[in-house]
Design an enzyme around this catalytic site. Structure first.
Site, mmCIF file in Angstrom:
data_model
loop_
_atom_site.group_PDB
_atom_site.id
_atom_site.type_symbol
_atom_site.label_atom_id
_atom_site.label_comp_id
_atom_site.label_asym_id
_atom_site.label_seq_id
_atom_site.Cartn_x
_atom_site.Cartn_y
_atom_site.Cartn_z
ATOM 1 N N CYS A 2 39.739 10.514 -36.123
ATOM 2 C CA CYS A 2 40.296 10.880 -37.414
ATOM 3 C C CYS A 2 39.190 11.141 -38.421
ATOM 4 C CB CYS A 2 41.178 9.752 -37.946
ATOM 5 S SG CYS A 2 42.214 8.954 -36.702
ATOM 6 N N ARG A 50 44.361 12.955 -38.698
ATOM 7 C CA ARG A 50 44.427 12.368 -37.357
ATOM 8 C C ARG A 50 44.347 13.414 -36.261
ATOM 9 N NH1 ARG A 50 49.598 10.977 -34.507
ATOM 10 N NH2 ARG A 50 49.010 9.901 -32.604
ATOM 11 N N ILE A 53 44.865 10.840 -29.843
ATOM 12 C CA ILE A 53 44.190 10.464 -28.596
ATOM 13 C C ILE A 53 45.127 9.656 -27.711
ATOM 14 C CG2 ILE A 53 42.255 9.187 -27.620
ATOM 15 C CD1 ILE A 53 41.452 11.692 -29.127
ATOM 16 N N ASN A 76 38.945 5.440 -38.910
ATOM 17 C CA ASN A 76 38.437 6.540 -38.105
ATOM 18 C C ASN A 76 37.617 5.961 -36.970
ATOM 19 O OD1 ASN A 76 37.136 8.857 -37.073
ATOM 20 N ND2 ASN A 76 35.550 8.768 -38.645
ATOM 21 N N GLU A 78 37.557 4.379 -32.606
ATOM 22 C CA GLU A 78 38.256 3.795 -31.462
ATOM 23 C C GLU A 78 37.751 2.373 -31.257
ATOM 24 O OE1 GLU A 78 40.642 5.206 -29.581
ATOM 25 O OE2 GLU A 78 40.552 7.126 -30.632
ATOM 26 N N ASP A 101 45.297 0.446 -32.122
ATOM 27 C CA ASP A 101 44.143 -0.353 -32.527
ATOM 28 C C ASP A 101 44.096 -0.489 -34.048
ATOM 29 O OD1 ASP A 101 43.503 2.324 -32.922
ATOM 30 O OD2 ASP A 101 41.582 2.249 -31.871
ATOM 31 N N ILE A 291 26.379 22.906 -19.625
ATOM 32 C CA ILE A 291 26.031 24.149 -20.277
ATOM 33 C C ILE A 291 24.696 24.619 -19.709
ATOM 34 C CG2 ILE A 291 24.813 23.074 -22.214
ATOM 35 C CD1 ILE A 291 26.107 25.191 -24.022
ATOM 36 N N SER A 365 29.724 10.763 -23.009
ATOM 37 C CA SER A 365 28.365 11.312 -23.032
ATOM 38 C C SER A 365 27.352 10.211 -22.754
ATOM 39 C CB SER A 365 28.064 11.974 -24.377
ATOM 40 O OG SER A 365 27.587 11.027 -25.307
ATOM 41 N N GLY A 366 26.120 10.619 -22.457
ATOM 42 C CA GLY A 366 25.050 9.673 -22.160
ATOM 43 C C GLY A 366 24.170 9.354 -23.341
#
Length: 634
Positions: A2, A50, A53, A76, A78, A101, A291, A365-366
């Site tokens: 969000c 929002r 998810i 905003n 998780e 949550d 990519i 992601s890493g």
């Protein structure tokens, strides 16, 4: 995922700002295209957008108010352990009307007050208003995954996820010239500063508490690094590896919960490959995305990504781009920036996020692994400087040669010469000066020389020195590489890497989750000695060793390139007119009054020379700033 914004008025004059709440919320529609909401009461206004998810009922919408109508929250982010926290609150007798949550955070605040924040495992920016005591609690996550801006004057306090919202609320558009000077050195603006005087970034791991016209700021989280405890770490290297695998597997599992399509970025590097390997354990035919650059084989790593995808049987998609594909997105990407940010790899992340969003809503992601485990070339350089020896001294002794040879990021030889020159310079510097030099594209002297005499007069030396001192406070002459990593966590990670991912993913309404930044993983990483992270032969040693059985052998012993875009070619080709006839044209520079015409002209001359070095990155910083200036300051 969000976006949030809000107003807390101290006076009747401040209350007039509440009329801008709708515009402030509308400004961040890309952060939350699915719905919006507002809450206003007396001196307070909260706005929310929002991106869905989880499959939430209407009762999960925000702003959310508790059953007693006393507390209201906008959130905003998780929280990955919210179900465990919810169960504990249920046992205490708390009632819930949704499965979100957000409601867990609200009830936990009601139950425990401000200290509740330490129990959250996740990333967030949030604000909770208490109607009864007329107070506002504003907090940001531990590492700055989610942004949160603050503006305060005698009449009101604003907060927002993006500068666009702050501008819609009417913050003064006055340049912070110290921030501009740092931007010209680093290509991004380190917090707490922003490009505007008065607007600040709430630092990671901090909160504000507003009550009775007073604003109290407190640091609620600090990476628990203690050199003495690290020296007494009793775990063997094998035990450390096993614990890391367990912690990372748990971190990935926590981030796989979603009611929308989910995938993972897979660059072909070690970090994203580790995340993919772990996520594939729990998600059959995981969606993965890479990519690649058709026209730039030096930077293309899709070969390695394909090997990882095949090994773990993922549903892999490669977005193979030409230089023209990249070029076509430059102006879209630049138009989204509401503060100068010149990490050029943001363009590749923008396109990756855009194309990934066509297939999934959440991507792992890493990010973060390099900063906590020592994955950058500068970390190996720092290790070698501290180790010393004939090889390091020999490189430093050839500084005259490195100065003479052509340097460029766009070729193997030119890039190696560039790195050796920087290493040679670092050998002759103290730890703080070396860190700042290796983090920068331009020295303080060179950055200030780009500014006009009038602009330089706006830079207070004490203020500039204080900001730099605060950034480098964890570095000591007798410290070790862990202090460098700790400084990266407070500078490079939140204001470059995480800013880049947040901005580019949110521009495309994609949520990105970062398992390496689970606080349990980070705390563990900073309990490890340097020998577990970097040695004479290997960077990010424990990550590479712990997951060796999960990864193709071809991923090892190869150069680390990361995301790059062919700026030098563009500046000498398609973008040349933008430099010479538009944004960096002499007459425009002179009328603007911010930069020195002669200094910019000299930079352009170096760009077209046989030894451009890093000048294309500095030119890019100017183009980004000028584009931003035209959009927000004219």
């Amino acid at each position: 995922m969000c976006g949030i914004t809000g107003v807390f008025a101290f006076t009747d004059t401040g209350r007039q700002s509440l009329t801008g709440l709708q515009a402030s919320t509308d400004a961040i529609i890309r952060r939350g295209p699915d719905s919006q909401g507002h809450f206003t009461y007396d001196c307070v206004g909260l706005g929310f957008r929002r991106l869905a998810i989880l499959d939430l009922s209407a009762d999960g919408n925000q702003p959310m108010t508790d059953e007693a109508q006393r507390y209201t929250i906008v959130f905003n982010g998780e929280i990955f352990n919210f179900r465990e926290l919810r169960e504990k609150l249920l046992k205490k007798g708390y009632r819930f009307h949704s499965q979100t949550d957000t409601e867990v955070i609200l009830q936990l605040y009601i139950s425990e007050g401000r200290s509740f924040i330490k129990k959250l495992n996740g990333f967030f920016g949030l604000a909770i208003y208490d109607k009864e005591e007329n107070s506002l609690f504003i907090a940001r996550d531990r590492y700055g995954v989610k942004p949160l801006l603050i503006y305060r004057d005698e009449d009101k306090l604003f907060f927002a996820s993006e500068m666009k919202s702050m501008l819609a609320l009417g913050v003064p558009r006055k340049l912070d010239y110290v921030a501009l000077s740092h931007y010209l050195q680093l290509n991004y603006i380190p917090g707490p500063a922003t490009i505007f005087k008065g607007v600040k970034k709430l630092l990671p791991g901090h909160y504000l508490f507003v009550k009775d016209g007073k604003v109290v700021k407190k640091r609620w989280y600090k990476i628990p690094y203690d050199a003495k405890k690290v020296a007494k770490n009793k775990l063997s290297y094998e035990e450390q590896q096993k614990k890391l695998v367990t912690l990372m597997d748990e971190a990935v599992q926590r981030r796989l919960v979603a009611d929308v399509p989910l995938g993972a970025f897979l660059s072909g590097g070690i970090d994203s490959s580790v995340i993919t390997a772990l996520a594939a354990r729990h998600t059959p035919h995981l969606n993965t995305f890479s990519i690649g650059f058709k026209d730039e084989p030096f930077f293309d790593e899709t070969k390695y990504a394909n090997l990882v995808a095949a090994r773990h049987n993922t549903n892999h998609t490669v977005f193979s781009l030409t230089n023209n594909d990249l070029y076509e997105h430059i102006h879209d990407m630049l138009s989204y920036l509401d503060e100068p940010f010149a990490d050029s790899s943001a363009l590749a992340v923008y396109i990756l996020s855009q194309r990934t969003r066509q297939k999934v809503t959440v991507a792992l992601s890493g990010d973060g692994a390099d900063e906590i485990f020592g994955g950058y070339n500068k970390h190996m350089g720092e290790f070698q400087v501290r180790q010393g020896g004939l090889k390091a001294e020999a490189v430093a002794g050839l500084d005259f040669l490195w100065d003479a040879l052509p340097k460029s990021r766009n070729s193997f030889f030119g890039n190696k010469v560039r790195q050796l020159q920087r290493f040679s310079r670092g050998m002759l510097s103290g730890v703080k000066d070396r860190y700042w030099d290796w983090a920068s594209f331009a020295s303080e002297k060179d950055a200030r020389s780009l500014l006009s005499p009038e602009s330089r007069r706006h830079i207070g030396k004490k203020a500039a020195d204080k900001r730099r001192k605060d950034i480098l406070e964890n570095l000591h002459p007798n410290g070790d590489l862990n202090e460098v990593l700790l400084t990266d966590m407070n500078l490079v990670l939140p204001y470059d890497m995480l800013t880049k991912v947040d901005l580019m993913s949110m521009a495309n309404s994609l949520e990105v989750r970062t398992p390496f930044l689970d606080y349990k993983v980070v705390n563990f990483a900073f309990s490890l000695p340097v020998s577990s992270k970097v040695d004479e032969k290997m960077k990010k040693k424990i990550v590479q060793d712990a997951f060796r059985s999960e990864l193709p052998p071809e991923l090892y012993d190869r150069p680390k390139h990361g995301f790059e875009v062919p700026l030098l070619k563009w500046f000498r080709g398609e973008l040349r007119t933008l430099i010479e006839d538009d944004l960096l044209q002499d007459d425009f520079i002179e009328s603007q009054g911010i930069f020195s015409v002669d200094a910019v002209r000299a930079l352009k001359q170096q760009l077209f020379s046989r030894s451009p070095g890093d000048v294309h990155a500095r030119i890019w910083a100017l183009i980004v700033f000028q584009t931003w200036w035209k959009q927000y300051m004219i």
